[in-house]
Motif scaffolding. Structure first.
Motif, mmCIF file in Angstrom:
data_model
loop_
_atom_site.group_PDB
_atom_site.id
_atom_site.type_symbol
_atom_site.label_atom_id
_atom_site.label_comp_id
_atom_site.label_asym_id
_atom_site.label_seq_id
_atom_site.Cartn_x
_atom_site.Cartn_y
_atom_site.Cartn_z
ATOM 1 N N ASN A 48 0.837 -1.197 0.000
ATOM 2 C CA ASN A 48 0.000 0.000 0.000
ATOM 3 C C ASN A 48 0.878 1.255 0.000
ATOM 4 O OD1 ASN A 48 0.561 0.874 2.826
ATOM 5 N ND2 ASN A 48 -0.524 -1.010 3.351
ATOM 6 N N LYS A 49 0.275 2.378 -0.291
ATOM 7 C CA LYS A 49 1.040 3.608 -0.465
ATOM 8 C C LYS A 49 1.648 4.119 0.835
ATOM 9 C CE LYS A 49 -3.133 6.463 -0.196
ATOM 10 N NZ LYS A 49 -4.050 7.331 -0.962
ATOM 11 N N ARG A 50 1.094 3.709 1.972
ATOM 12 C CA ARG A 50 1.601 4.198 3.260
ATOM 13 C C ARG A 50 2.879 3.479 3.672
ATOM 14 N NH1 ARG A 50 0.914 2.620 8.445
ATOM 15 N NH2 ARG A 50 -0.547 0.985 7.798
ATOM 16 N N THR A 51 2.954 2.180 3.454
ATOM 17 C CA THR A 51 4.108 1.387 3.913
ATOM 18 C C THR A 51 4.993 0.910 2.779
ATOM 19 O OG1 THR A 51 2.801 -0.661 3.857
ATOM 20 C CG2 THR A 51 2.804 0.592 5.922
ATOM 21 N N ARG A 52 4.756 1.397 1.568
ATOM 22 C CA ARG A 52 5.512 0.916 0.410
ATOM 23 C C ARG A 52 7.015 1.102 0.583
ATOM 24 N NH1 ARG A 52 3.176 3.970 -3.271
ATOM 25 N NH2 ARG A 52 4.719 5.611 -3.020
ATOM 26 N N GLY A 53 7.435 2.280 0.984
ATOM 27 C CA GLY A 53 8.860 2.550 1.137
ATOM 28 C C GLY A 53 9.514 1.647 2.172
ATOM 29 N N ALA A 54 8.801 1.384 3.273
ATOM 30 C CA ALA A 54 9.358 0.529 4.327
ATOM 31 C C ALA A 54 9.569 -0.888 3.831
ATOM 32 C CB ALA A 54 8.424 0.530 5.540
ATOM 33 N N PHE A 55 8.618 -1.412 3.061
ATOM 34 C CA PHE A 55 8.747 -2.788 2.586
ATOM 35 C C PHE A 55 9.831 -2.919 1.517
ATOM 36 C CE2 PHE A 55 4.573 -3.530 4.580
ATOM 37 C CZ PHE A 55 4.814 -4.757 5.166
ATOM 38 N N VAL A 56 9.915 -1.953 0.599
ATOM 39 C CA VAL A 56 10.978 -2.013 -0.412
ATOM 40 C C VAL A 56 12.346 -1.906 0.255
ATOM 41 C CG1 VAL A 56 11.940 -0.929 -2.479
ATOM 42 C CG2 VAL A 56 9.464 -1.058 -2.199
ATOM 43 N N ALA A 57 12.463 -0.999 1.221
ATOM 44 C CA ALA A 57 13.730 -0.839 1.937
ATOM 45 C C ALA A 57 14.068 -2.069 2.765
ATOM 46 C CB ALA A 57 13.670 0.401 2.829
ATOM 47 N N ALA A 58 13.048 -2.711 3.357
ATOM 48 C CA ALA A 58 13.295 -3.924 4.140
ATOM 49 C C ALA A 58 13.803 -5.051 3.252
ATOM 50 C CB ALA A 58 12.012 -4.342 4.846
ATOM 51 N N ALA A 59 13.240 -5.175 2.047
ATOM 52 C CA ALA A 59 13.737 -6.184 1.113
ATOM 53 C C ALA A 59 15.180 -5.888 0.724
ATOM 54 C CB ALA A 59 12.840 -6.226 -0.130
ATOM 55 N N HIS A 60 15.472 -4.614 0.485
ATOM 56 C CA HIS A 60 16.833 -4.214 0.129
ATOM 57 C C HIS A 60 17.811 -4.494 1.264
ATOM 58 C CE1 HIS A 60 20.073 -1.077 -0.316
ATOM 59 N NE2 HIS A 60 20.100 -1.638 -1.506
ATOM 60 N N ALA A 61 17.362 -4.328 2.519
ATOM 61 C CA ALA A 61 18.238 -4.562 3.672
ATOM 62 C C ALA A 61 18.656 -6.014 3.797
ATOM 63 C CB ALA A 61 17.538 -4.117 4.958
ATOM 64 N N MET A 62 17.957 -6.917 3.116
ATOM 65 C CA MET A 62 18.337 -8.329 3.155
ATOM 66 C C MET A 62 19.690 -8.583 2.511
ATOM 67 S SD MET A 62 16.072 -9.992 4.837
ATOM 68 C CE MET A 62 16.268 -11.703 4.355
ATOM 69 N N GLN A 63 20.186 -7.627 1.739
ATOM 70 C CA GLN A 63 21.536 -7.777 1.191
ATOM 71 C C GLN A 63 22.575 -7.790 2.315
ATOM 72 O OE1 GLN A 63 22.095 -5.926 -3.010
ATOM 73 N NE2 GLN A 63 20.793 -4.500 -1.904
ATOM 74 N N GLY A 64 22.353 -6.973 3.335
ATOM 75 C CA GLY A 64 23.239 -7.008 4.491
ATOM 76 C C GLY A 64 23.194 -8.351 5.204
ATOM 77 N N VAL A 65 21.992 -8.928 5.289
ATOM 78 C CA VAL A 65 21.853 -10.255 5.889
ATOM 79 C C VAL A 65 22.600 -11.287 5.044
ATOM 80 C CG1 VAL A 65 20.201 -12.030 6.607
ATOM 81 C CG2 VAL A 65 19.636 -9.606 6.874
ATOM 82 N N GLY A 66 22.569 -11.124 3.724
ATOM 83 C CA GLY A 66 23.295 -12.039 2.847
ATOM 84 C C GLY A 66 24.792 -12.009 3.088
ATOM 85 N N ILE A 67 25.341 -10.811 3.338
ATOM 86 C CA ILE A 67 26.774 -10.693 3.630
ATOM 87 C C ILE A 67 27.106 -11.390 4.945
ATOM 88 C CG2 ILE A 67 28.606 -9.050 4.202
ATOM 89 C CD1 ILE A 67 27.352 -7.117 2.201
ATOM 90 N N LEU A 68 26.282 -11.166 5.954
ATOM 91 C CA LEU A 68 26.511 -11.821 7.239
ATOM 92 C C LEU A 68 26.336 -13.336 7.125
ATOM 93 C CD1 LEU A 68 24.712 -9.336 9.648
ATOM 94 C CD2 LEU A 68 27.135 -9.500 9.112
ATOM 95 N N LEU A 69 25.390 -13.770 6.303
ATOM 96 C CA LEU A 69 25.217 -15.199 6.073
ATOM 97 C C LEU A 69 26.459 -15.796 5.410
ATOM 98 C CD1 LEU A 69 23.376 -17.712 6.113
ATOM 99 C CD2 LEU A 69 22.531 -17.004 3.851
ATOM 100 N N GLY A 70 27.058 -15.028 4.490
ATOM 101 C CA GLY A 70 28.282 -15.495 3.854
ATOM 102 C C GLY A 70 29.396 -15.736 4.863
ATOM 103 N N CYS A 71 29.543 -14.810 5.813
ATOM 104 C CA CYS A 71 30.557 -14.985 6.864
ATOM 105 C C CYS A 71 30.252 -16.217 7.713
ATOM 106 C CB CYS A 71 30.605 -13.740 7.753
ATOM 107 S SG CYS A 71 31.116 -12.234 6.906
#
Length: 506
Positions: free
Chosen positions: A185-208
């Motif tokens: 929805n238009k109210r939480t759209r930015g938060a959800f897109v940013a949360a998906a993008h933040a999973m890249q940081g989790v991927g780096i930590l998973l690599g370690c």
């Protein structure tokens, strides 16, 4: 108009095309209840599912790009122990070979961001995303089976596999952003897109974590790096499977495929409600609907937005990847990327909603500019005070991750029409990848180090300038918080009982 989120949503929502004052609109005028329903829907499980599926794909990409650091070191020890090592020291991968392993992945990512973003606007986000994830899964596994016992054969096959892996990783970036943006929805759209993008940081930590786990149970070094790389197929395959649980996004189905009834049926199942939709009025002129990326109409409406978002991505990645070389030279810490991942991958999804994308991006570039200037001006002091250097460095990249690194991913998924949304996001991401290549290799000398190139202090001054340019370009990115995608892309404006919603989200 009643919000179409209840047990039944049958009241038509009027959508009127945006047209300059005094000129008749050539765009379609049609009722699209399904889009109004999505814009006003409360946060539900399907929002979390869409973000999780997209985030898992981004996690897989970040894992695969990051883990080559471990593989490169082990390949050097296994295949170059006799050629490059001094007595008593492990072998190292030659600089040219290390650059090749990183460079082919960057090139593949660049190609994938352009090719799959175009494909996402042609065959649909869901199908194109599936193809990108399939590439990631297949070539992650293949990287672990790079054949040959000779060093040249292993590197040649690994470079081939990593190029195609990069194509899949690059494709996942614009597609995942578009999928989440179009589902939420238009109210939480930015938060959800940013949360998906933040999973890249989790991927780096998973690599370690995987590298530590594999190295503790697998005794043979040649098997360790292969297992680490092959493990990247698991999150990609998981995301590939999970994406089958969600239908195509309603905005692609309704606005690009022109099947609003199917979009309404799909979203009725997802939202567990009933949405009635009418067919599009094709009698209305479609001339304004068919202009492409390189048309005069696009340049007038969105040319400045595309330039601003692409420039911000380019300048951010130029700073990001160049500074990695600087920090390794000054502080000699091999864990720099893990620190970056820990430093601010998560808070951006909260602040992008609270402060807005534009304000957050401006603040991030401003702090990065001041921090780089402080590092450059007092460079002689910092060389003998590594702790202070890293404190300021972490401040810089905390704001980079919270600000521009998040907002440059979110904004291109919101500003452009549905039929060009993936393509424009891919162009912006590809510009960022070009900045990453320039940052990673452009300031190096032939010997492969920064000190004999332009020098670290001069490099920091250059980066302060690039951050300042990023701040200036951010002034041309409009605020997207709280507004409908169709308003932001200037396709239609939402009309409810004679009241219009403007692009400020009011």
């Amino acid at each position: 108009m009643q919000a179409a989120v209840g047990h039944q949503a049958t009241t038509p929502a009027r959508w009127a095309a945006v047209a300059p004052a005094g000129r008749p609109s050539m765009a379609r005028t049609h009722p699209l209840n399904v889009l109004a329903t999505l814009d006003r829907a409360r946060t539900r499980r399907y929002h979390l599912a869409a973000a999780a599926i997209a985030g898992t794909g981004l996690l897989a990409g970040a894992y695969n790009l990051f883990c080559i650091i471990f593989a490169s070191r082990l390949i050097g020890r296994v295949y170059y122990a006799d050629e490059t090592a001094t007595p008593g020291e492990p072998g190292q991968l030659p600089p040219d070979a290390a650059a090749a392993l990183n460079g082919v992945a960057f090139c593949g990512t660049f190609v994938g961001e352009l090719a799959f973003s175009w494909l996402g606007d042609r065959i649909g986000r869901r199908r194109a995303y599936g193809l990108a994830l399939a590439l990631v899964a297949v070539f992650s596994a293949a990287s672990g089976f790079s054949f040959g016992r000779e060093a040249k054969a292993v590197l040649a096959t690994l470079c081939f596999f990593r190029f195609w892996l990069g194509v899949g990783v690059g494709g996942s970036h614009p597609l995942s952003a578009a999928i989440v943006a179009e589902y939420t929805n238009k109210r939480t759209r930015g938060a959800f897109v940013a949360a998906a993008h933040a999973m890249q940081g989790v991927g780096i930590l998973l690599g370690c974590t995987v590298a530590l786990g594999v190295s503790s149970v697998v005794p043979e070094a040649d098997h360790v790096w292969r297992a680490i790389l092959a493990a990247g197929a698991v999150p990609a395959a998981l995301s590939f499977y999970l994406r089958t649980k969600l239908p195509e996004t309603a905005r692609y189905t309704a606005l690009v495929a022109r099947e609003p009834k199917r979009a309404a049926a799909d979203m009725s199942l997802v939202l567990r409600t009933r949405i009635q939709e009418q067919e599009l009025d094709v009698s209305v002129g479609r001339v304004d609907d068919e202009w492409g990326l390189f048309s005069v109409q696009f340049m007038k409406r969105h040319g400045l937005h595309l330039l601003a978002t692409s420039s911000a991505c380019f300048l951010l990645n130029l700073t990001y990847y160049t500074s990695m070389g600087a920090v390794q030279e000054v502080a000699r810490l091999a864990r720099a990327q893990a620190l970056i991942a820990l430093c601010g991958a998560t808070p951006g999804y909260i602040l992008s909603v609270v402060l807005g994308r534009r304000r957050l991006q401006l603040a991030g570039f401003a702090v990065m500019t001041l921090s780089m200037l402080a590092l450059a001006i007092s460079y002689d002091h910092w060389t003998s005070h590594a702790a202070g250097f890293f404190a300021l460095y972490n401040v810089t990249f905390f704001f980079a991750n919270v600000g521009p690194n998040t907002t440059t991913f979110v904004a291109p998924a919101e500003l452009f029409p549905a039929r060009l949304r993936c393509t424009c996001h891919g162009v912006a991401m590809a510009a960022g990848r070009a900045g990453a290549v320039l940052g990673a290799f452009g300031f190096l000398s032939k010997g492969g180090d920064y000190a004999s190139g332009i020098g670290t202090r001069n490099e920091l001054f250059v980066l302060a300038g690039t951050n300042f340019l990023g701040m200036l370009m951010s002034l041309f990115v409009p605020e997207t918080r709280g507004a409908s995608l169709e308003v932001l892309s200037k396709e239609v404006i939402y009309e409810s009982n004679g009241m219009f919603m403007d692009s400020s989200g009011g």
